[in-house]
Design a protein around this motif. Structure first.
Motif, PDB file in Angstrom:
ATOM      1  N   LYS A   1       0.808  -1.232   0.000  1.00 58.73           N
ATOM      2  CA  LYS A   1       0.000   0.000   0.000  1.00 58.73           C
ATOM      3  C   LYS A   1       0.840   1.282   0.000  1.00 58.73           C
ATOM      4  O   LYS A   1       0.330   2.357  -0.291  1.00 58.73           O
ATOM      5  CB  LYS A   1      -0.924   0.016   1.224  1.00 58.73           C
ATOM      6  CG  LYS A   1      -2.003  -1.063   1.177  1.00 58.73           C
ATOM      7  CD  LYS A   1      -2.861  -1.013   2.434  1.00 58.73           C
ATOM      8  CE  LYS A   1      -3.923  -2.108   2.376  1.00 58.73           C
ATOM      9  NZ  LYS A   1      -4.689  -2.181   3.641  1.00 58.73           N
TER      10      LYS A   1
ATOM     11  N   GLU B   1       1.825   7.830  -4.200  1.00 59.87           N
ATOM     12  CA  GLU B   1       1.478   8.338  -5.533  1.00 59.87           C
ATOM     13  C   GLU B   1       0.129   9.060  -5.525  1.00 59.87           C
ATOM     14  O   GLU B   1      -0.047  10.060  -6.225  1.00 59.87           O
ATOM     15  CB  GLU B   1       1.465   7.189  -6.543  1.00 59.87           C
ATOM     16  CG  GLU B   1       2.863   6.665  -6.863  1.00 59.87           C
ATOM     17  CD  GLU B   1       2.850   5.449  -7.785  1.00 59.87           C
ATOM     18  OE1 GLU B   1       1.751   4.886  -8.018  1.00 59.87           O
ATOM     19  OE2 GLU B   1       3.938   5.066  -8.257  1.00 59.87           O
ATOM     20  N   THR B   2      -0.814   8.555  -4.727  1.00 58.87           N
ATOM     21  CA  THR B   2      -2.120   9.218  -4.602  1.00 58.87           C
ATOM     22  C   THR B   2      -1.943  10.631  -4.054  1.00 58.87           C
ATOM     23  O   THR B   2      -2.563  11.581  -4.537  1.00 58.87           O
ATOM     24  CB  THR B   2      -3.049   8.408  -3.664  1.00 58.87           C
ATOM     25  OG1 THR B   2      -3.248   7.110  -4.228  1.00 58.87           O
ATOM     26  CG2 THR B   2      -4.399   9.095  -3.491  1.00 58.87           C
ATOM     27  N   GLY B   3      -1.100  10.758  -3.023  1.00 59.20           N
ATOM     28  CA  GLY B   3      -0.850  12.075  -2.423  1.00 59.20           C
ATOM     29  C   GLY B   3      -0.197  13.043  -3.388  1.00 59.20           C
ATOM     30  O   GLY B   3      -0.582  14.206  -3.481  1.00 59.20           O
TER      31      GLY B   3
ATOM     32  N   GLY C   1       1.348   3.103  -3.523  1.00 57.92           N
ATOM     33  CA  GLY C   1       0.057   3.605  -3.993  1.00 57.92           C
ATOM     34  C   GLY C   1      -0.402   4.816  -3.210  1.00 57.92           C
ATOM     35  O   GLY C   1      -0.914   5.788  -3.776  1.00 57.92           O
ATOM     36  N   SER C   2      -0.214   4.780  -1.882  1.00 57.42           N
ATOM     37  CA  SER C   2      -0.588   5.906  -1.019  1.00 57.42           C
ATOM     38  C   SER C   2       0.234   7.145  -1.360  1.00 57.42           C
ATOM     39  O   SER C   2      -0.304   8.251  -1.500  1.00 57.42           O
ATOM     40  CB  SER C   2      -0.371   5.527   0.453  1.00 57.42           C
ATOM     41  OG  SER C   2      -0.596   6.628   1.292  1.00 57.42           O
TER      42      SER C   2
ATOM     43  N   ASP D   1      -2.880   8.124   5.783  1.00 59.07           N
ATOM     44  CA  ASP D   1      -3.148   6.685   5.637  1.00 59.07           C
ATOM     45  C   ASP D   1      -2.514   5.839   6.744  1.00 59.07           C
ATOM     46  O   ASP D   1      -2.953   4.721   7.000  1.00 59.07           O
ATOM     47  CB  ASP D   1      -2.662   6.189   4.263  1.00 59.07           C
ATOM     48  CG  ASP D   1      -3.491   6.758   3.125  1.00 59.07           C
ATOM     49  OD1 ASP D   1      -4.580   7.300   3.406  1.00 59.07           O
ATOM     50  OD2 ASP D   1      -3.063   6.667   1.958  1.00 59.07           O
TER      51      ASP D   1
ATOM     52  N   GLY E   1      -0.297  12.906  -6.706  1.00 55.57           N
ATOM     53  CA  GLY E   1      -1.265  13.234  -7.755  1.00 55.57           C
ATOM     54  C   GLY E   1      -2.333  14.198  -7.285  1.00 55.57           C
ATOM     55  O   GLY E   1      -2.739  15.103  -8.028  1.00 55.57           O
ATOM     56  N   ALA E   2      -2.785  14.022  -6.028  1.00 55.53           N
ATOM     57  CA  ALA E   2      -3.858  14.879  -5.506  1.00 55.53           C
ATOM     58  C   ALA E   2      -3.434  16.336  -5.435  1.00 55.53           C
ATOM     59  O   ALA E   2      -4.178  17.236  -5.828  1.00 55.53           O
ATOM     60  CB  ALA E   2      -4.291  14.382  -4.129  1.00 55.53           C
TER      61      ALA E   2
ATOM     62  N   GLN F   1      -0.164  12.359   2.463  1.00 51.26           N
ATOM     63  CA  GLN F   1      -1.047  11.200   2.301  1.00 51.26           C
ATOM     64  C   GLN F   1      -0.596  10.022   3.166  1.00 51.26           C
ATOM     65  O   GLN F   1      -1.420   9.317   3.736  1.00 51.26           O
ATOM     66  CB  GLN F   1      -1.106  10.785   0.822  1.00 51.26           C
ATOM     67  CG  GLN F   1      -2.241   9.824   0.488  1.00 51.26           C
ATOM     68  CD  GLN F   1      -3.602  10.439   0.750  1.00 51.26           C
ATOM     69  OE1 GLN F   1      -3.824  11.611   0.445  1.00 51.26           O
ATOM     70  NE2 GLN F   1      -4.511   9.669   1.335  1.00 51.26           N
TER      71      GLN F   1
END
Length: 443
Positions: free
Chosen positions: A48, A54-56, A51-52, A322, A58-59, A318
């Motif tokens: 995880k 990269e999400t941060g 992914g966490s 998370d 990108g956001a 992020q």
């Protein structure tokens, strides 16, 4: 477990600070290493973590990358054409050198109402640097009041996303929040802006200089834009964004409202403003297509560094969320038996320190406090929004995109940014909170 998570978070923040200041790593590397350290040692699943992160990234960049690039291009055109110095000289003539911090604060405050903090910095930066160059004063004396004006509106005043979200969560009255926020924000911004800048500029003299926007001496230019065109160029994104914000309240057809909302979005408003600047500041004053292309390329290259830093800050944020740090802080604060306004302020402040995002702190704290106050009587929900907003401003540090924007764009060292921007944000936070308590006693 809760104490362990808080300790790991503290160590992660120390890694960022030591990475930048001691090991001389790029801030992007420091933030990434700290985020991975926190993720691994907080017990996040190996599958995880990436992914966490990269999400941060990108956001935060999904919203900011276009704004940063276009804002920098607009700033470059204002600087290279002489428009920045035209405006600077106008302010110097109109206010005199002693009143410049006040002029910059009110400029930041007015521009900050309709635009995001990041956009406001990009609009005001060429003006700040131009005035600093023309007046030969410490850049902090001119820059900090402008940034204070932008920050206090971002934290307290609708239609900023955090304030709007908190109004919805608490069920507060938007009109009253707007009225109270303006009553509290203006004196708060004055204390954190012109007054703090006047005090700190004697103690902190920046060792570096701003490099992302360079202001050249325009005295030898034969043709410079008029003061009116210069002001129009810098205010065009603001005008378009105000139109976009006002569109739902204007008596227009649904199609016209959608068009105004579209052109009033920050990215589109800045894109339109850039093309107008190419013509009014460029072509009309002797620049050709090759020169404008060269200027755009010159200013885009240094933006790459700040985009990396802000993206890494988003990834770090992020991971903090998370890994459960924000939830731990929230649950610890909820157990305390204190006034709803104090509770909202403390929870928002702790989440802000942990995640770096004023908007995340505001919305998360409102979500936690709303169920607690639902059964209470006599709670002023409008001032609860403002107390939560005040908490969301405190102690900006290395996990806040705003921290790195101020550092990079004003050309400050890490230590100078802590002494100026971090202190400024904390002053705004506590003074606004005290203002909310005073108004609560009166109404």
């Amino acid at each position: 477990m809760d104490t362990y998570l808080l300790l790991i978070t503290l160590l992660a923040i120390i890694i960022v600070i030591l990475g930048v200041s001691w090991f001389k790593w790029h801030a992007f590397i420091s933030l990434m290493v700290a985020a991975l350290f926190l993720a691994i040692f907080s017990g996040m699943g190996w599958d995880k973590i990436v992914g966490s992160y990269e999400t941060g990234v990108g956001a935060v960049l999904g919203h900011l990358v276009g704004i940063l690039a276009l804002g920098t291009i607009l700033g470059k055109m204002l600087a290279e054409s002489g428009a920045g110095l035209q405006i600077a000289n106008f302010f110097i003539r109109a206010f005199g050198e002693k009143k410049l911090p006040w002029a910059m604060f009110f400029s930041g405050f007015i521009i900050g109402i309709p635009v995001f903090f990041e956009v406001g910095i990009l609009i005001l930066l060429p003006l700040v640097i131009s005035i600093q160059k023309a007046s030969k004063q410490n850049i902090l004396l001119v820059g900090l009041p402008a940034i204070a004006g932008l920050s206090i509106t971002h934290g307290l005043v609708p239609p900023h996303p955090g304030a709007i979200a908190a109004i919805g969560i608490y069920g507060a009255n938007l009109g009253k929040v707007l009225l109270y926020s303006l009553i509290i924000a203006i004196p708060t911004g004055i204390i954190g802006g012109p007054l703090f800048a006047w005090m700190i500029n004697k103690r902190v003299i920046p060792t570096g200089e701003p490099t992302l926007v360079k202001i050249d001496d325009q005295a030898d230019k034969k043709s410079v834009p008029s003061v009116g065109v210069s002001f129009l160029s810098i205010l065009m994104p603001v005008i378009l964004m105000i139109l976009g914000t006002a569109a739902p309240y204007l008596h227009l057809s649904a199609g016209a409202q959608k068009v105004l909302t579209f052109i009033g979005s920050p990215v589109i408003a800045l894109l339109i403003s850039c093309f107008l600047a190419f013509y009014f500041l460029g072509f009309r004053h002797g620049m050709d297509r090759n020169l404008i292309k060269k200027l755009v390329e010159e200013c885009i290259i240094p933006v790459g560094s700040i985009i990396l830093i802000i993206g890494a800050g988003g990834g770090f944020k992020q991971i903090l969320i998370d890994s459960g740090v924000a939830k731990v802080i929230a649950s610890m604060s909820q157990d305390l038996n204190i006034s709803p306004l104090v509770l909202a302020f403390l929870i928002a402040g702790l989440i802000r320190i942990a995640t770096g995002s004023a908007t995340v702190a505001l919305t998360t704290a409102a979500g936690i406090v709303a169920p607690i106050v639902a059964g209470m009587s006599g709670v002023n929900l409008e001032l609860l929004v403002i107390a939560t907003g005040a908490g969301s401003l405190m102690f900006s540090h290395v996990n806040d995109a705003g921290f790195w924007m101020v550092k990079e764009y004003l050309g400050l060292t890490l230590e100078e940014t802590f002494k100026t921007w971090t202190v400024l944000e904390t002053i705004l936070s506590f003074v606004a909170f005290i203002g909310a308590l005073i108004v609560n006693m009166l109404v």
